[in-house]
Design an enzyme around this catalytic site. Structure first.
Site, PDB file in Angstrom:
ATOM      1  CE  LYS A  44      -3.279  -1.228  -0.633  1.00  0.00           C
ATOM      2  NZ  LYS A  44      -3.643  -2.083  -1.818  1.00  0.00           N
ATOM      3  CG  HIS A  99       4.486  -6.211  -1.146  1.00  0.00           C
ATOM      4  ND1 HIS A  99       4.620  -4.908  -1.535  1.00  0.00           N
ATOM      5  CD2 HIS A  99       3.268  -6.614  -1.619  1.00  0.00           C
ATOM      6  CE1 HIS A  99       3.552  -4.554  -2.229  1.00  0.00           C
ATOM      7  NE2 HIS A  99       2.722  -5.561  -2.304  1.00  0.00           N
ATOM      8  CB  SER A 129      -3.835   2.754   1.625  1.00  0.00           C
ATOM      9  OG  SER A 129      -3.914   2.106   0.392  1.00  0.00           O
TER      10      SER A 129
HETATM   11  S1  PPS Z   1      -0.425  -3.021  -3.210  1.00  0.00           S
HETATM   12  O1  PPS Z   1      -1.718  -3.759  -3.173  1.00  0.00           O
HETATM   13  O2  PPS Z   1       0.298  -3.189  -1.953  1.00  0.00           O
HETATM   14  O3  PPS Z   1       0.405  -3.382  -4.342  1.00  0.00           O
HETATM   15  O4  PPS Z   1      -0.868  -1.490  -3.323  1.00  0.00           O
HETATM   16  P1  PPS Z   1       0.064  -0.281  -3.747  1.00  0.00           P
HETATM   17  O5  PPS Z   1       0.072  -0.165  -5.220  1.00  0.00           O
HETATM   18  O6  PPS Z   1       1.378  -0.388  -3.060  1.00  0.00           O
HETATM   19  O7  PPS Z   1      -0.651   0.968  -3.098  1.00  0.00           O
HETATM   20  C1  PPS Z   1      -1.962   1.365  -3.432  1.00  0.00           C
HETATM   21  C2  PPS Z   1      -2.053   2.850  -3.131  1.00  0.00           C
HETATM   22  O8  PPS Z   1      -1.331   3.586  -4.139  1.00  0.00           O
HETATM   23  C3  PPS Z   1      -2.209   4.532  -4.727  1.00  0.00           C
HETATM   24  N1  PPS Z   1      -1.875   4.767  -6.149  1.00  0.00           N
HETATM   25  C4  PPS Z   1      -1.617   5.978  -6.660  1.00  0.00           C
HETATM   26  N2  PPS Z   1      -1.536   7.190  -6.081  1.00  0.00           N
HETATM   27  C5  PPS Z   1      -1.273   8.243  -6.881  1.00  0.00           C
HETATM   28  N3  PPS Z   1      -1.094   8.152  -8.214  1.00  0.00           N
HETATM   29  C6  PPS Z   1      -1.161   6.945  -8.844  1.00  0.00           C
HETATM   30  N4  PPS Z   1      -0.983   6.874 -10.158  1.00  0.00           N
HETATM   31  C7  PPS Z   1      -1.425   5.793  -8.047  1.00  0.00           C
HETATM   32  N5  PPS Z   1      -1.575   4.480  -8.318  1.00  0.00           N
HETATM   33  C8  PPS Z   1      -1.847   3.864  -7.142  1.00  0.00           C
HETATM   34  C9  PPS Z   1      -3.569   3.881  -4.586  1.00  0.00           C
HETATM   35  O9  PPS Z   1      -4.604   4.808  -4.817  1.00  0.00           O
HETATM   36  C10 PPS Z   1      -3.494   3.348  -3.167  1.00  0.00           C
HETATM   37  O10 PPS Z   1      -3.579   4.375  -2.182  1.00  0.00           O
HETATM   38  P2  PPS Z   1      -4.957   4.843  -1.506  1.00  0.00           P
HETATM   39  O11 PPS Z   1      -4.544   5.784  -0.415  1.00  0.00           O
HETATM   40  O12 PPS Z   1      -5.642   3.633  -0.988  1.00  0.00           O
HETATM   41  O13 PPS Z   1      -5.734   5.536  -2.581  1.00  0.00           O
END
Ligand code: PPS
Length: 285
Positions: A44, A99, A129
């Site tokens: 996340k 991870h 998140s």
């Molecule tokens: S995972 O399941 O662990 O692989 O998730 P991960 O990709 O690490 O994290 C998900 C959060 O990243 C945000 N996210 C983004 N934020 C800004 N811009 C872009 N392009 C983007 N892509 C993914 C996503 O919205 C999740 O955060 P939250 O706070 O839940 O919205």
């Protein structure tokens, strides 16, 4: 959360796709090659955003690849059974996502010249998140409330273990030449400079219009609309219908959810666990 988990060397993993004999195989026998690029995060923290950005840098901003191949095939997760099998047979420089905490990572990496990008995010936002994500995931015991998930998170009773241990573990690599630390917050606040930093680290040169295309195609909105990247492929087997990987994509959302008491508890814990590390590693407020 950890009630339904697979445990390996004291770390809980989701119940599907991470058998412990496989995790041992990854740790002991997975050969990381010098030309591989590793994308490392605690869950996340913006993993998928980093993958999308690196893939677009690789294709010089051309979105064909990211729009035709699922994100999990472009940069497979090493610790996932399926991801590992994809990686084993892949030719040429590979993008590898993980991870894993440092102590479980493939040992061959520590003798290689492979480049690693470690992306971190304010753990308070990671917590929020994670709460919304795991609530709609099918692989773990779902949290019933944010209050409950807050307790699990601060005790490290969540998949991939404690954020504090994970971050401390990987931070020990921070002076190595082949290790780049990025923060989700700086990626949000100045995406262009962060992409330039990644290009420099990977030895890639982009023309201005290619860089513009990387930024356009890796934006939150573009990723949300891209079925190869927006988790729609995970729905059914792994995620409930209402599950969203791209939820809000902002910094500081924890302020909308933490109580004053939770914020104080978290600050105190952060101080206890991280005080001996340089505080400019953690530029969030
Ligand atoms: S995972 O399941 O662990 O692989 O998730 P991960 O990709 O690490 O994290 C998900 C959060 O990243 C945000 N996210 C983004 N934020 C800004 N811009 C872009 N392009 C983007 N892509 C993914 C996503 O919205 C999740 O955060 P939250 O706070 O839940 O919205």
């Amino acid at each position: 959360m950890t009630g339904q988990c697979v445990w390996f060397e004291g770390i809980p993993f989701p119940s599907m796709g991470f058998p412990s004999e496989h995790l041992r195989e990854v740790q002991e026998n997975f050969i990381i090659k010098d030309e591989d690029v590793l994308l490392l995060t605690y869950p996340k923290s913006g993993t998928n955003w980093l993958i999308e950005t690196v893939c677009l840098i690789h294709s010089k901003g051309d979105p064909k690849w990211i729009q035709s191949v699922p994100i999990g095939e472009r940069a497979p997760w090493a610790e996932a059974f399926r991801g590992y099998n994809l990686l084993k047979d892949k030719e040429g420089p590979r993008f590898i996502t993980s991870h894993l905490p440092v102590q479980l990572f493939p040992r061959s990496f520590f003798k290689s010249k492979a480049k690693m990008i470690y992306l971190i995010r304010n753990p308070r936002d990671v917590l929020v998140s994670g709460y919304f994500f795991w609530r709609s995931a099918k692989l773990v015991k779902k949290p019933q409330s944010l209050e409950q998930y807050f307790e699990w998170f601060i005790q490290g009773n969540v998949v991939f273990g404690s954020w504090f241990d994970h971050t401390r573990g990987w931070m020990s690599m921070r002076d190595k030449e082949n290790f780049l630390i990025l923060r989700y917050e700086e990626m949000k606040w100045d995406t262009r400079s962060t992409v330039e930093k990644i290009c420099q680290f990977l030895g890639k040169k982009l023309e201005p219009e290619e860089l513009d295309s990387v930024l356009r195609n890796s934006s939150f909105q573009a990723m949300k609309e891209n079925n190869m990247s927006n988790s729609s492929l995970l729905k059914g087997r792994y995620l409930e219908k209402n599950g969203e990987l791209l939820r809000k994509g902002v910094t500081g959302d924890w302020k909308n959810y933490f109580t004053v008491a939770q914020a104080e508890t978290f600050d105190k814990l952060f101080q206890e666990k991280m005080a001996d590390l340089p505080q400019d590693l953690f530029p969030w407020k």
